[in-house]
Design a protein around this motif. Structure first.
Motif: not given
Length: 96
Positions: A1-14, A79-94
């Motif tokens: 499979m081909n893989l693309s990391i979207l800019p939003s995920a790159l920002n999360d990694l940064a 699409r995203a690489v997010l910290d699991c310690r964040r509030d689930p509401k924040w994750i859903r919104q993001k």
């Protein structure tokens, strides 16, 4: 499979890099190496993870982060690489 990391995920990694680099010099690079290895893993096993908030979610092995992605045909879009310690509401919104 081909893989693309979207800019939003790159920002999360940064953001993750900045956070861990402030904790200890060099830890940010270790964070990126670890997360990119987890993302590369998706080339083999993309699509097997359960869906959370409408996207597949793969948990990182060494850091408390989740990789949110979708599979379309033979393409994986991280699409995203997010910290699991964040509030689930924040994750859903993001992820909207």
């Amino acid at each position: 499979m081909n893989l693309s990391i979207l800019p939003s995920a790159l920002n999360d990694l940064a953001d993750g890099f900045d956070f861990y680099e402030k904790q200890e010099r060099g830890l940010g690079n270790y964070f990126l190496d670890s997360l990119f290895a987890d993302i590369d893993f998706l080339k083999l096993y993309g699509g097997i993870h359960r869906k959370v908030f409408g996207l597949h979610r793969s948990l990182a092995k060494r850091f408390p982060f989740a990789i949110y992605y979708e599979v379309k045909a033979e393409q994986i879009f991280v699409r995203a690489v997010l910290d699991c310690r964040r509030d689930p509401k924040w994750i859903r919104q993001k992820l909207k």
